[in-house]
Design a protein around this motif. Structure first.
Motif, PDB file in Angstrom:
ATOM      1  N   ARG A 124       0.826  -1.210   0.000  1.00 20.56           N
ATOM      2  CA  ARG A 124       0.000   0.000   0.000  1.00 20.56           C
ATOM      3  C   ARG A 124       0.864   1.266   0.000  1.00 20.56           C
ATOM      4  O   ARG A 124       0.537   2.243  -0.673  1.00 20.56           O
ATOM      5  CB  ARG A 124      -0.933  -0.009   1.215  1.00 20.56           C
ATOM      6  CG  ARG A 124      -2.082  -1.010   1.096  1.00 20.56           C
ATOM      7  CD  ARG A 124      -3.053  -0.889   2.258  1.00 20.56           C
ATOM      8  NE  ARG A 124      -2.458  -1.392   3.499  1.00 20.56           N
ATOM      9  CZ  ARG A 124      -2.496  -2.665   3.892  1.00 20.56           C
ATOM     10  NH1 ARG A 124      -3.096  -3.573   3.118  1.00 20.56           N
ATOM     11  NH2 ARG A 124      -1.966  -3.034   5.035  1.00 20.56           N
ATOM     12  N   GLN A 127       2.238   2.233  -3.291  1.00 17.48           N
ATOM     13  CA  GLN A 127       1.206   2.930  -4.072  1.00 17.48           C
ATOM     14  C   GLN A 127       1.099   4.393  -3.657  1.00 17.48           C
ATOM     15  O   GLN A 127       0.982   5.292  -4.507  1.00 17.48           O
ATOM     16  CB  GLN A 127      -0.145   2.236  -3.882  1.00 17.48           C
ATOM     17  CG  GLN A 127      -0.225   0.852  -4.501  1.00 17.48           C
ATOM     18  CD  GLN A 127      -1.581   0.206  -4.246  1.00 17.48           C
ATOM     19  OE1 GLN A 127      -2.189   0.388  -3.191  1.00 17.48           O
ATOM     20  NE2 GLN A 127      -2.050  -0.553  -5.205  1.00 17.48           N
ATOM     21  N   GLY A 130       4.042   6.247  -4.900  1.00 14.20           N
ATOM     22  CA  GLY A 130       3.857   6.400  -6.344  1.00 14.20           C
ATOM     23  C   GLY A 130       2.963   7.579  -6.669  1.00 14.20           C
ATOM     24  O   GLY A 130       3.212   8.319  -7.648  1.00 14.20           O
ATOM     25  N   GLN A 131       1.920   7.787  -5.859  1.00 17.54           N
ATOM     26  CA  GLN A 131       1.058   8.957  -6.061  1.00 17.54           C
ATOM     27  C   GLN A 131       1.815  10.248  -5.749  1.00 17.54           C
ATOM     28  O   GLN A 131       1.616  11.285  -6.409  1.00 17.54           O
ATOM     29  CB  GLN A 131      -0.169   8.842  -5.159  1.00 17.54           C
ATOM     30  CG  GLN A 131      -1.094   7.676  -5.533  1.00 17.54           C
ATOM     31  CD  GLN A 131      -2.140   7.413  -4.466  1.00 17.54           C
ATOM     32  OE1 GLN A 131      -2.496   8.286  -3.691  1.00 17.54           O
ATOM     33  NE2 GLN A 131      -2.631   6.174  -4.419  1.00 17.54           N
ATOM     34  N   ASP A 166       8.970   5.030  -9.797  1.00  9.87           N
ATOM     35  CA  ASP A 166       8.039   3.915  -9.615  1.00  9.87           C
ATOM     36  C   ASP A 166       8.769   2.577  -9.692  1.00  9.87           C
ATOM     37  O   ASP A 166       8.478   1.645  -8.936  1.00  9.87           O
ATOM     38  CB  ASP A 166       6.942   3.959 -10.681  1.00  9.87           C
ATOM     39  CG  ASP A 166       5.972   5.114 -10.472  1.00  9.87           C
ATOM     40  OD1 ASP A 166       5.759   5.501  -9.310  1.00  9.87           O
ATOM     41  OD2 ASP A 166       5.445   5.638 -11.465  1.00  9.87           O
ATOM     42  N   ALA A 170       9.439  -0.035  -6.384  1.00 15.34           N
ATOM     43  CA  ALA A 170       8.751  -1.327  -6.533  1.00 15.34           C
ATOM     44  C   ALA A 170       9.689  -2.498  -6.259  1.00 15.34           C
ATOM     45  O   ALA A 170       9.226  -3.614  -5.981  1.00 15.34           O
ATOM     46  CB  ALA A 170       8.154  -1.449  -7.935  1.00 15.34           C
TER      47      ALA A 170
END
Length: 425
Positions: A124, A127, A130-131, A166, A170
């Motif tokens: 989470r 993510q 990433g935003q 990103d 990851a």
């Protein structure tokens, strides 16, 4: 000259963790900072952004506390908790009422030394970061600085965004991120600094209780940085062009450090600065234009930022180049006096805020092995001469190297060449 503060005391635990106590009489609040002397600059390309991701992850759970418990237990006592990741430091901070040192130390120790690192939380949080990366890319006056940084220090940790990419974030797993935590927050680079309503004996006892058992070897020191320079331009449909010009300068340990700070102040540090008066007041080329210095342990940069209409970008770039050239030939007594007053004022104002004091003390211990008396720093500022700044101005220009980024309408992109040509032709 304001009355000198008593110098904070610095202690070293057996495992190398350093503790700074900086009491301030008459306060009912305190600030506690736990600062690691490593950050995004310690990352290789494969781990780009991991230090910032780790800062996020430790707040998802640490010790026996859940993510909600961490913030609720601090806020229930009137406190505030925060953190920040930079290129050379990672900081965890608590502001609290008098008497909140015990709880604050316990919570920050859990974050730094005992995060839960749950795999589901990591998915989470990747993510979420990433935003954050996407938001920075969508914010022109954020993204243009990342472009300039990459141009200035291409292929080096200082040239990569602190947030990473990103792809790089990851790659992190709970196992690899836990190993990175041990290297990043190793005791040799940890400083616990408290300022305000604090007691030295209590702080030392808590530091030994909460951080005295920390073990591990830290990440290797980063290699010296090299200012490479270059141009990065991106055409984007925007109302304004965003421009950043960077030039090679000195680091925070350099004897010309305060000359650089004063140089930036004279060039574009306020409404009376050369850039503001020439580019905005006289020519109306920009609403926002300023200069700043960015310093690291071993290197630094002199920066100029401006936002302007696309049609004015090239002319603004030439004006900026002209003012930089002027800094290498002439400094007026009045503008040097103003710059010194502004720099000393900002320094003394920061001394009136416990969090600024704790963060500054930690940074000084990490850089110099001791805290630096404010009165002595003021004397160093006073000692800078016009000739010192002129010499620095010539030194900045000598490599004939600049990093330029332009983000905005297509017509603005010619500002990059306009700056380089005007400055070095």
């Amino acid at each position: 000259m304001p009355k000198a503060d008593p110098l904070p005391t610095v202690h070293t635990l057996k495992n190398g963790v350093r503790v700074v106590c900086d009491p301030i009489d008459g306060l009912e609040t305190l600030a506690l900072s736990v600062v690691a002397g490593r950050g995004a600059r310690s990352e290789d390309e494969a781990r780009s952004g991991w230090s910032h991701l780790l800062e996020h992850m430790v707040f998802k759970g640490a010790g026996e506390r859940s993510a909600r418990d961490i913030v609720e237990v601090i806020e229930a006592e009137g406190g505030q908790i925060n953190a920040a990741t930079g290129y050379e430091r990672t900081s965890f901070q608590i502001r609290a009422l008098k008497g909140g040192l015990d709880l604050g130390s316990s919570v920050l120790a859990d974050l730094v030394l005992r995060p839960t690192m749950d795999a589901g939380d990591l998915v989470r949080e990747i993510q979420v970061v990433g935003q954050e990366i996407a938001e920075a890319a969508d914010t022109p006056d954020d993204h243009v600085f990342e472009m300039a940084q990459e141009a200035a220090f291409g292929g080096q940790p200082l040239g990569r965004p602190i947030l990473g990419t990103d792809e790089s974030i990851a790659r992190a797993s709970t196992e690899t991120l836990s190993a990175w935590r041990a290297a990043l927050y190793a005791p040799d680079s940890l400083v616990i600094a408290a300022s305000g309503a604090v007691n030295e004996a209590e702080l030392l006892a808590l530091a030994e209780r909460d951080f005295g058992g920390a073990v591990g070897e830290g990440a290797a020191l980063p290699t010296p940085a090299a200012f490479t320079g270059g141009t990065r331009t991106t055409s984007k449909s925007l109302e304004q062009a965003n421009l950043v010009f960077l030039l090679p300068a000195v680091g925070v340990r350099d004897e010309a450090y305060f000359a650089l700070r004063l140089y930036a102040e004279i060039l574009g540090g306020g409404m009376a600065s050369r850039l503001f008066q020439e580019a905005r007041e006289k020519r109306g080329l920009a609403y926002a234009v300023d200069a700043y210095s960015e310093t690291y342990a071993d290197t630094g940069a002199l920066g100029i930022f401006a936002g302007c209409a696309a049609k004015d970008a090239a002319e603004l770039a030439r004006v900026a180049a002209g003012e930089v050239q002027g800094m290498a030939t002439r400094i007026e007594p009045a503008e040097l006096s103003r710059a010194k007053a502004q720099l000393k004022a900002s320094m003394f104002m920061a001394r009136e805020q416990p969090l600024s004091r704790s963060e500054q003390a930690a940074a000084q211990v990490l850089l110099f092995g001791a805290t630096l008396p404010t009165a002595e720093l003021a004397q160093q500022i006073n000692a800078v001469t016009a000739q010192d700044i002129i010499a620095l101005g010539q030194q900045i220009l000598a490599p004939r190297r600049a990093a330029v980024s332009v983000l905005g309408p297509k017509g603005a992109l010619k500002a990059a060449d306009a700056f380089q040509n005007a400055l070095f032709a």
